[in-house]
Enzyme design. Sequence first.
Site, PDB file in Angstrom:
ATOM      1  N   HIS A  79       0.858  -1.180   0.000  1.00  0.00           N
ATOM      2  CA  HIS A  79       0.000   0.000   0.000  1.00  0.00           C
ATOM      3  C   HIS A  79       0.897   1.233   0.000  1.00  0.00           C
ATOM      4  O   HIS A  79       1.631   1.479   0.949  1.00  0.00           O
ATOM      5  CB  HIS A  79      -0.910   0.005   1.231  1.00  0.00           C
ATOM      6  CG  HIS A  79      -2.068  -0.940   1.107  1.00  0.00           C
ATOM      7  ND1 HIS A  79      -3.170  -0.878   1.932  1.00  0.00           N
ATOM      8  CD2 HIS A  79      -2.321  -1.955   0.249  1.00  0.00           C
ATOM      9  CE1 HIS A  79      -4.039  -1.825   1.596  1.00  0.00           C
ATOM     10  NE2 HIS A  79      -3.535  -2.495   0.587  1.00  0.00           N
ATOM     11  N   LYS A 304       0.514   0.225  14.905  1.00  0.00           N
ATOM     12  CA  LYS A 304       1.860   0.209  15.452  1.00  0.00           C
ATOM     13  C   LYS A 304       2.195  -1.033  16.280  1.00  0.00           C
ATOM     14  O   LYS A 304       3.370  -1.289  16.559  1.00  0.00           O
ATOM     15  CB  LYS A 304       2.071   1.454  16.334  1.00  0.00           C
ATOM     16  CG  LYS A 304       2.283   2.719  15.528  1.00  0.00           C
ATOM     17  CD  LYS A 304       3.656   2.735  14.913  1.00  0.00           C
ATOM     18  CE  LYS A 304       3.842   3.819  13.888  1.00  0.00           C
ATOM     19  NZ  LYS A 304       3.524   3.398  12.518  1.00  0.00           N
TER      20      LYS A 304
END
Length: 398
Positions: A79, A304
């Site tokens: 992406h 994260k």
Amino acid sequence: MSTERTVSSTRVGIVGAGPAGLMLAHLLDRAGIDSIVVEKRDKDTIHATHRAGILEAATVRMLSETGVDGRVLTEGHEHRGTVLRFQGESHRIDFQELVGHSVWLYPQNEVFWDLAAARERDGGDVRWSVTDTEVLDLDTDRPRIRFTDAEGTPCEVRCDVLVGADGSQSICRRAIPEHARTDNFVEYPFAWFGILTEAPPSAPELIYANSEHGFALISSRSEEVQRMYFQCDPDEDVAQWDDERIWAELQRRVDGPDGLRLQQGPIFDKTVLKFRSYVCEPLRHGSLFLVGDAGHTVPPTGAKGLNLAFCDVRALAPALIDHFRDGDDSGLAGYSATALERVWKAQNFSYWATNLLHAQPGENPFHQKRRHGEFTAITSSARGAAYFAECYTGWPED
């Protein structure tokens, strides 16, 4: 059932065979340093647990360039950007144009599967389905792990260094005396209602949407299976939501003048995901070192969690190698400070992104309009967008 305890010795004992624990064992093995990993779950259960799937470029390199497996490149999806959607209007953040990096869509359970296969291929010592795990003698130079193995045999692993990689409910962290650690955390007044659906992708890249009805994330797992979330109350009952109601709620949170329509299909998994931000300080106590969720957790908004766990491993693995190869303890002495510097950067971004994208309970029009002003400041400025892109794709390594 045997009552005699079987004793094993190794240089590094690792509690937890998630991606962080297995990656650490893999890197140590490549350096000729033995380890034993113990895990309370079995491989199939972990593989069937769907988790976040956005990997930073540095995480992808760890998998593909250290001999784990190349599936992340052949089956993962690059992406090069993501979409922020406010008030029904989409704004694409172009990662490559802004910071020259991409992220990869590759589910965490597949990362685990690749690592588990690599440890089996390389003859790694991983004990699955153990029970009654406890860690002892953390303040000595010979800590121990006690457990009962899958066959019911009481076991003990004696090691030089013990690593807690056993997730957010870590027994290793809880073994650190309360006076020796600081628990930093904040609770969030909302949760995510998550679904897995058999449907084609609704968009080529992830969509992070904020509307007057709340937050929604339109994500993906594969060409056939999609992952989507919408903001909900932490006590939401999934049994009260049938497919029709879920699709209606997701659609109204992404509705806009461009006519964006979600691709719908049968929903085969529904769950409510509660989250909070947490950091344990320090990440070391005596001979014990914490990595990943055992030492810190973040809300999933900023993607994260797994990436931060691998950052811990990238700091700890060379420090352990220096310790065992050269007797150099400087890396181990500085591990907690080194890891925490990045942890707090990630905490800040995750907290900021979460509050930017979610509606807060009881907020008034001022808060809503202020949030829109912040969103505009990000998307109308190359520097504002670059800040988001750098945080999302991962900061450069030292």
